[in-house]
Design an enzyme around this catalytic site. Structure first.
Site, PDB file in Angstrom:
ATOM      1  N   ARG A  43      -9.611  44.112  38.916  1.00 29.29           N
ATOM      2  CA  ARG A  43      -9.947  43.113  39.930  1.00 29.29           C
ATOM      3  C   ARG A  43      -8.847  43.124  40.980  1.00 29.29           C
ATOM      4  NH1 ARG A  43      -6.399  38.955  39.767  1.00 29.29           N
ATOM      5  NH2 ARG A  43      -5.554  38.232  37.766  1.00 29.29           N
ATOM      6  N   ASP A  95       6.544  37.491  40.744  1.00 36.51           N
ATOM      7  CA  ASP A  95       5.139  37.275  41.065  1.00 36.51           C
ATOM      8  C   ASP A  95       5.007  37.251  42.588  1.00 36.51           C
ATOM      9  OD1 ASP A  95       2.383  36.287  41.091  1.00 36.51           O
ATOM     10  OD2 ASP A  95       2.706  35.696  39.023  1.00 36.51           O
TER      11      ASP A  95
END
Length: 290
Positions: free
Chosen positions: A97, A197
């Site tokens: 994804r 992140d």
């Protein structure tokens, strides 16, 4: 430093906060809920829209629309009409994804893919550049969990991270052509510092990274010096962004999914969106050339 939860959901995995300075609106995704959310902090007004697949990231468009990565599709979304216009499809390995994505100073949407249940010995994620004309260029492959895209205020430096590779890279960037060169690894954060992140840049040229495994936001210099560390009231922050009228409010998203009962008891707003005063203004974000 006061850190306030401005949207508590409940959400599962919030990501990709984006500040629209034209409308005073903060947008973000809840990836597994396949949703985009919006908050106008001045009034408290909230909106939500659903998408057909896991919604990994988004950016602003010159037209006022949003460019959104959902599943492996990149689409344009008109929040007023609800109309969705396809732009491109990303070619990726089975089980993939779209993940982290941002609009670059070249007016293109840069977005990475990741395999949900990945083989650590076979990284199959990639980083793509998607143009408004639907063109798709693969710029990097062999990535585990592509993350951390951000550009300096002058558009000449691009940052990119791999959360599972646990590195942060700096590239020289040409905002006219979208070309990138002179890759330099500036940091390999430890677990104690936090896996890198999402990221954002400030007006001074420094890079702010969410330490998703360590409950902290880390500020790195372009050379990779850890300039500051802010502990936050959730164990898994995911991405910072600068917002507010003067770009001196630091927002960040976070994860609730898969936290145990003890972690949720200690940090009940996990998964929410948070705000705090920023010590420096952020770099303005770019808009997709739609």
């Amino acid at each position: 430093m006061t850190i306030e939860c401005v949207a508590s959901g409940p959400f599962s995995l919030t990501e990709s906060p984006v500040w629209d300075s034209d409308t005073g609106t903060l947008y973000w995704c809840d990836i597994p809920a396949c949703a985009v959310h919006a908050l106008v902090p001045q009034t408290g007004a909230r909106r939500e829209w659903g998408f057909p697949g896991p919604t990994g990231s988004m950016g602003l468009c010159r037209s006022g629309r949003l460019v959104v990565a959902t599943g492996l599709e990149v689409v344009l979304f008109d929040a007023d009409s609800g109309e969705t216009t396809p732009v491109a499809t990303l070619e990726a390995a089975a089980g993939s994804r779209a993940n982290d994505g941002k609009v670059g100073p070249d007016g293109a949407f840069w977005v990475g893919t990741m395999v949900e249940r990945q083989d650590p010995d076979d990284p199959q994620g990639a980083l793509f550049r998607v143009g408004a004309d639907g063109s798709v260029e693969k710029r990097l492959d062999g990535l585990r969990t592509t993350n951390g895209l951000a550009w300096s205020a002058d558009g000449m430096t691009m940052y990119h991270a791999d959360s599972r590779g646990q590195w942060i890279d700096r590239w020289d960037f040409d905002p006219a052509s979208g070309n990138m060169k002179n890759r330099t690894r500036i940091a390999e954060p430890t677990e104690a510092q936090g896996r890198p992140d999402g990221g954002a840049t400030d007006i001074d040229g420094n890079y702010w990274s969410a330490g998703v495994s360590a409950g902290a936001l880390n500020c790195w210099s372009p050379q990779g010096e850890l300039l500051s560390r802010i502990e936050v009231p959730v164990p898994r922050p995911t991405m910072p962004c600068f917002g507010g009228p003067d770009l001196k409010t630091l927002y960040f998203t976070s994860i609730r999914a898969n936290l145990d009962a003890a972690a949720l008891a200690a940090a009940p707003d996990s998964g929410g969106v948070f705000a705090m005063p920023a010590p420096v203004a952020g770099a303005p974000v770019s808009r997709f050339d739609d």
